[in-house]
Design a protein around this motif. Structure first.
Motif, PDB file in Angstrom:
ATOM      1  N   THR A  38       2.785  13.196  -0.540  1.00 21.59           N
ATOM      2  CA  THR A  38       3.068  12.036  -1.303  1.00 21.59           C
ATOM      3  C   THR A  38       3.983  11.076  -0.537  1.00 21.59           C
ATOM      4  OG1 THR A  38       2.014  12.818  -3.351  1.00 21.59           O
ATOM      5  CG2 THR A  38       3.387  10.975  -3.336  1.00 21.59           C
ATOM      6  N   LEU A  58      -1.376   7.068  -5.958  1.00 25.40           N
ATOM      7  CA  LEU A  58      -2.649   7.633  -5.650  1.00 25.40           C
ATOM      8  C   LEU A  58      -2.638   9.026  -5.382  1.00 25.40           C
ATOM      9  CD1 LEU A  58      -5.826   7.091  -5.619  1.00 25.40           C
ATOM     10  CD2 LEU A  58      -5.554   6.641  -3.250  1.00 25.40           C
ATOM     11  N   GLY A  88      -2.642   1.809  -7.214  1.00 22.10           N
ATOM     12  CA  GLY A  88      -2.913   3.196  -7.283  1.00 22.10           C
ATOM     13  C   GLY A  88      -3.070   4.286  -8.666  1.00 22.10           C
ATOM     14  N   SER A 123       0.813  -1.301   0.016  1.00 21.09           N
ATOM     15  CA  SER A 123      -0.080  -0.091   0.103  1.00 21.09           C
ATOM     16  C   SER A 123       0.930   1.474  -0.079  1.00 21.09           C
ATOM     17  CB  SER A 123      -1.027   0.011   1.222  1.00 21.09           C
ATOM     18  OG  SER A 123      -0.188   0.385   2.331  1.00 21.09           O
ATOM     19  N   THR A 178      -9.800   2.670  -3.041  1.00 17.64           N
ATOM     20  CA  THR A 178      -8.670   2.196  -3.681  1.00 17.64           C
ATOM     21  C   THR A 178      -7.755   1.333  -2.893  1.00 17.64           C
ATOM     22  OG1 THR A 178      -8.467   4.217  -4.941  1.00 17.64           O
ATOM     23  CG2 THR A 178      -6.385   2.725  -4.674  1.00 17.64           C
ATOM     24  N   ASN A 179      -7.708   1.558  -1.447  1.00 15.82           N
ATOM     25  CA  ASN A 179      -7.050   0.820  -0.559  1.00 15.82           C
ATOM     26  C   ASN A 179      -7.417  -0.788  -0.222  1.00 15.82           C
ATOM     27  OD1 ASN A 179      -4.334   1.867   1.428  1.00 15.82           O
ATOM     28  ND2 ASN A 179      -5.622   3.590   0.190  1.00 15.82           N
ATOM     29  N   MET A 216       0.902   1.987  -3.592  1.00 15.52           N
ATOM     30  CA  MET A 216      -0.134   2.379  -4.025  1.00 15.52           C
ATOM     31  C   MET A 216      -0.697   3.708  -3.542  1.00 15.52           C
ATOM     32  SD  MET A 216      -3.663   0.272  -3.176  1.00 15.52           S
ATOM     33  CE  MET A 216      -3.303   0.009  -1.503  1.00 15.52           C
ATOM     34  N   ASN A 217      -0.434   4.094  -2.445  1.00 15.75           N
ATOM     35  CA  ASN A 217      -0.843   5.365  -1.941  1.00 15.75           C
ATOM     36  C   ASN A 217       0.011   6.454  -2.517  1.00 15.75           C
ATOM     37  OD1 ASN A 217      -3.260   4.624  -0.194  1.00 15.75           O
ATOM     38  ND2 ASN A 217      -1.753   3.843   1.377  1.00 15.75           N
TER      39      ASN A 217
END
Length: 338
Positions: free
Chosen positions: A234, A223, A316, A216, A258-259, A219-220
């Motif tokens: 970020t 995103l 993401g 994640s 999304t997560n 991913m984050n």
């Protein structure tokens, strides 16, 4: 039925602690302190006992890790009162009073005493308040831990065992559920470390928690870069999502959706391979990955970790595309900048 029971009970626990955070006096601060206690005890244990001790064979570090891991209850009982404004000396006194108990009994004792100790200070003349705290607060803290310990063992830890059994019975389904839920919780004030510590997860479920949260980070990072276009935000969310809790709480739908989806995808990968992690409470990006090498073949862990990172990047990117026109609250709006 075992799978259904595990999923239902997991969501009951999430609902219960979410309500605690939102509705109980200073509940959110208390839950934040619980996550800090898990960091101060279980993370140190994970690094030094399982990596430095088991993986590299350094007995000194193994002893350090074992000592730290046994102090979860003490850390929680001390950090919660400190977070809620209690005199640090009295907070540590409360923590020392629950030595030998687990993190949740310690948490409960610390929370209750956070309201009792200030009352003692208010009612007892200055100078005599220390004696009053020693005589009254210390025994009360240990009493709360003592009566809550069997309840915790019969509920939260039992739920953790049910989830572990369900994961062994149907790893794909539980990979989806645990990967999605733990990754989503990692971005919420509850904290994935606190959740997995409360449930005492080990084995495949804890491996899912550790590596899905690691994935994640990628991913984050993608995103947040696509949605908020703020470099410092970020970087911060990629390292530790809880640092951006205010921004996430203001934009829950794109982040949580999304997560959950990205975490579910990585959860399936981890469950399918059958990796394990017996270090409780290590659902955190860097330490979670490091600890995995202490319980599994290094080559397999590396391959799965890379696969989780790539999956996170893909999730993401897709999330950024899906929610690019979603009405968001910007960093400036949330934090009051001009």
């Amino acid at each position: 039925m075992e799978i259904l029971k595990g999923v239902v009970l997991l969501f009951v626990v999430l609902a219960g602690f979410s309500l605690f955070s939102l509705k109980m006096p200073k509940g959110s601060k208390a839950m934040g302190a619980l996550a800090g206690a898990a960091t101060a005890s279980f993370l140190v244990e994970a690094f030094h006992y399982f990596v430095g001790g088991d993986l590299f064979g350094i007995e000194f570090l193994k002893g350090l890790g074992a000592a730290s891991g046994s102090m979860g209850g003490v850390a929680a009982a001390a950090l919660v009162p400190i977070a809620l404004g209690v005199n640090p000396t009295y907070a540590v006194l409360v923590g020392a009073s629950v030595a030998g108990f687990g993190i949740i009994p310690g948490f409960l004792a610390g929370y209750v005493l956070s309201f009792v100790v200030p009352k003692i200070e208010e009612k007892v003349p200055q100078g005599a308040d220390l004696i009053a705290v020693i005589v009254l607060a210390a025994p009360l803290a240990r009493f709360v831990a003592t009566i809550s310990d069997p309840v915790v063992n019969a509920t939260l830890l039992n739920i953790g065992k049910i989830i572990e059994n369900a994961a062994n019975t149907s790893p794909i389904i539980m990979g989806i559920v645990l990967g999605g839920v733990i990754t989503m919780v990692a971005t919420a004030p509850l904290s994935s470390m606190a959740l997995t510590a409360m449930l005492g997860l080990t084995g495949v479920p804890m491996a899912i928690g550790a590596l899905s949260v690691m994935g994640s980070s990628f991913m984050n990072g993608v995103l947040f870069h696509k949605l908020f276009k703020d470099r410092s935000t970020t970087i911060a969310v990629a390292i530790e999502p809880l640092t951006q809790a205010d921004l996430i709480s203001a934009n829950p739908i794109p982040v949580y959706v999304t997560n959950f989806i990205g975490g579910a995808m990585t959860g399936v990968i981890i469950a399918k391979v059958g990796l394990i992690n017996n270090a409780i409470g290590t659902a955190t990006p860097i330490a979670g990955l490091m600890v995995m090498y202490g319980f599994n073949d290094a080559k397999t862990v590396t391959i799965v970790a890379v696969a989780c990172a790539i999956t996170g990047l893909i999730a993401g990117t897709i999330g950024g595309m899906v929610f690019k026109n979603f009405k968001l609250k910007s960093v400036a709006e949330v934090r009051g900048a001009n």
